[in-house]
Scaffold this motif. Structure first.
Motif, PDB file in Angstrom:
ATOM      1  N   SER A 168      30.646  41.892  48.373  1.00 55.55           N
ATOM      2  CA  SER A 168      29.898  42.623  47.348  1.00 55.55           C
ATOM      3  C   SER A 168      28.399  42.530  47.608  1.00 55.55           C
ATOM      4  N   SER A 175      23.149  46.213  40.106  1.00 52.81           N
ATOM      5  CA  SER A 175      22.650  47.081  39.044  1.00 52.81           C
ATOM      6  C   SER A 175      21.764  46.263  38.109  1.00 52.81           C
ATOM      7  N   SER A 179      25.541  43.171  37.971  1.00 57.90           N
ATOM      8  CA  SER A 179      26.853  43.394  38.578  1.00 57.90           C
ATOM      9  C   SER A 179      26.683  44.062  39.933  1.00 57.90           C
ATOM     10  N   ARG A 180      27.711  43.927  40.772  1.00 59.65           N
ATOM     11  CA  ARG A 180      27.680  44.511  42.115  1.00 59.65           C
ATOM     12  C   ARG A 180      28.971  45.270  42.381  1.00 59.65           C
ATOM     13  N   PRO A 181      28.894  46.360  43.154  1.00 63.96           N
ATOM     14  CA  PRO A 181      30.114  47.129  43.435  1.00 63.96           C
ATOM     15  C   PRO A 181      30.999  46.433  44.453  1.00 63.96           C
ATOM     16  N   ARG A 221      36.447  52.975  40.613  1.00 64.64           N
ATOM     17  CA  ARG A 221      35.611  51.960  41.253  1.00 64.64           C
ATOM     18  C   ARG A 221      35.763  50.620  40.573  1.00 64.64           C
ATOM     19  N   ARG A 223      33.765  46.752  39.999  1.00 69.44           N
ATOM     20  CA  ARG A 223      32.510  46.027  40.080  1.00 69.44           C
ATOM     21  C   ARG A 223      32.752  44.573  39.721  1.00 69.44           C
TER      22      ARG A 223
END
Length: 236
Positions: A168, A175, A179-181, A221, A223
């Protein structure tokens, strides 16, 4: 030579490479005259590289591949994704030994191949390009050590969680909420292979993370939320 370089499709592909942009105009024209392109589907295995692959250096202009290293007993001891601006450094430093790795495409991939002797001569006369290759090599070697240390963890679920954290951080900037994708290409099957476990273990880990609020679904998606980073203080 000039005619080929002026072809819009060739210029568009080569413009994706940071390495190419470090070359002067004459070198760019020479590179374009020597390059050959190849398209690969997702899930396709690359042929052996080095001398068995036409004596070329390969640069990925689009997509990602998975580099998998195995022990003499067939046990995976390293695995990492590489993409645009990464793969040429990996192949350049490993050289003929790259045939000891299994290379699979994680997404549709475009490859630009140039003769290895031409490539060495080219970067030998361009300090910025050489430094770019060396810098990329250091990063990749560090990543490979990270992967090997993660793979050595004894508990399968912790390996899954640690790989999620590591990948990640590679996927993009966080964001505003931190959080991260999770990378789109990262399937449960691929993550299981990377972590040296089963898809069932990955699925169970995902469910547990979703219940804790650490893994958040946004449409198709995923996250990793702040709850994930607050709970798992893993250094990779």
């Amino acid at each position: 030579m000039e005619g080929r370089y002026d072809t819009p499709k060739v210029k568009e592909r080569l413009a994706q490479l940071q390495f190419f942009l470090l070359l002067n105009e004459q070198q760019q024209m020479e590179f374009a005259a020597h390059v050959n392109f190849r398209e690969l589907r997702k899930g396709e295995k690359l042929q052996q590289l080095g001398k068995d692959y036409g004596g070329c250096i390969h640069l990925i202009t689009k997509g990602l591949v998975s580099i998998r290293k195995y022990s003499v007993n067939g046990e995976r001891i390293a695995s990492l994704p590489l993409g645009v601006d990464d793969f040429c450094s990996f192949e350049y430093i490993v050289g003929e030994g790259v045939s000891n790795y299994e290379i699979m495409t994680l997404t549709p991939v475009s490859i630009a191949a140039v003769p290895v002797q031409f490539f060495k001569k080219l970067i030998g006369s361009n300090q910025a390009a050489l430094e770019f290759i060396i810098s990329g090599t250091r990063t990749i070697l560090g990543d490979m050590l990270d992967h090997r240390s993660i793979f050595a963890l004894s508990r399968p679920r912790i390996r899954v969680i640690t790989f999620l954290l590591y990948l990640s951080k590679k996927a993009g900037d966080p964001s505003e909420d931190g959080s991260r994708p999770v990378p789109e290409w990262l399937t449960q099957t691929e993550l299981a292979l990377m972590a040296g476990t089963t898809r069932e273990t990955v699925c169970a880990t995902f469910k547990a993370l979703q219940q804790d609020g650490g893994l958040v679904t946004e449409g198709k998606r995923l996250r990793l939320g702040m709850a994930f980073y607050e709970k798992y203080k893993v250094s990779v």
